[in-house]
Every structure is written in C-alpha cells, then in structure tokens.
Design a protein around this motif. Structure first.
Motif, PDB file in Angstrom:
ATOM      1  N   LEU A  57      57.336 104.068  41.348  1.00 25.38           N
ATOM      2  CA  LEU A  57      56.652 105.284  40.901  1.00 25.38           C
ATOM      3  C   LEU A  57      56.071 105.100  39.505  1.00 25.38           C
ATOM      4  O   LEU A  57      55.004 105.639  39.198  1.00 25.38           O
ATOM      5  CB  LEU A  57      57.607 106.471  40.948  1.00 25.38           C
ATOM      6  N   ASN A  61      52.181 105.535  38.577  1.00 16.86           N
ATOM      7  CA  ASN A  61      51.799 106.388  37.450  1.00 16.86           C
ATOM      8  C   ASN A  61      50.912 105.628  36.462  1.00 16.86           C
ATOM      9  O   ASN A  61      49.983 106.209  35.897  1.00 16.86           O
ATOM     10  CB  ASN A  61      53.043 106.923  36.751  1.00 16.86           C
ATOM     11  N   GLY A  65      47.288 106.905  35.587  1.00 19.97           N
ATOM     12  CA  GLY A  65      47.022 107.158  34.181  1.00 19.97           C
ATOM     13  C   GLY A  65      45.844 106.370  33.655  1.00 19.97           C
ATOM     14  O   GLY A  65      45.061 106.861  32.840  1.00 19.97           O
TER      15      GLY A  65
END
Length: 74
Positions: A57, A61, A65
């Motif tokens: 995860l 991310n 991002g």
C-alpha cells in the motif's frame, strides 16, 4: 509561477511517467511486496502478510502521490 491547479503535462520539459525513477522504484516495491504477501499467505504467516500488505500500500501511495504532485521538491 503559481502552482495552483498546475497541469503537470503542460510543464515545459516534463518527462513521461516511464522515465520517472520514483515510479519504477514504487513499482518494484509493489511487485516485491505482492510476492511477499502471497508467500506469507500461503505459509500462514499473518504477521508477514500484514507487513507485506502495508509495504504494498505504501508503494501504491507513492505512485498515486507522484501523479498528484503539483509542486517541486527543493
């Protein structure tokens, strides 16, 4: 230059996503974490599964991002 609502694709000299070291590093984290999670699941090691899933995860991310970034890091 204001970075509010900055479209990254409109930046002069912007590179394609596949030329990003951040993207490739995050893809490596996602792949290795997915493999680790699968092996941990098969062996029944739920602590290792949770750790690998958390890393996976984190890699996802990092990719999200990177695409959402609207300002430069100094």
């Amino acid at each position: 230059m204001s970075v509010d609502f900055l479209n990254v694709n409109e930046l002069e000299g912007a590179k394609p996503f596949w030329a990003s070291q951040t993207i490739w590093s995050a893809v490596a984290v996602v792949g290795s974490s997915a493999a680790g999670a699968w092996l941990a699941w098969l062996s029944g090691d739920m602590a290792a599964f949770g750790a690998a899933l958390t890393a996976l995860l984190g890699g996802v991310n990092a990719i999200v991002g990177r695409f959402r970034a609207t300002s430069f890091v100094r």
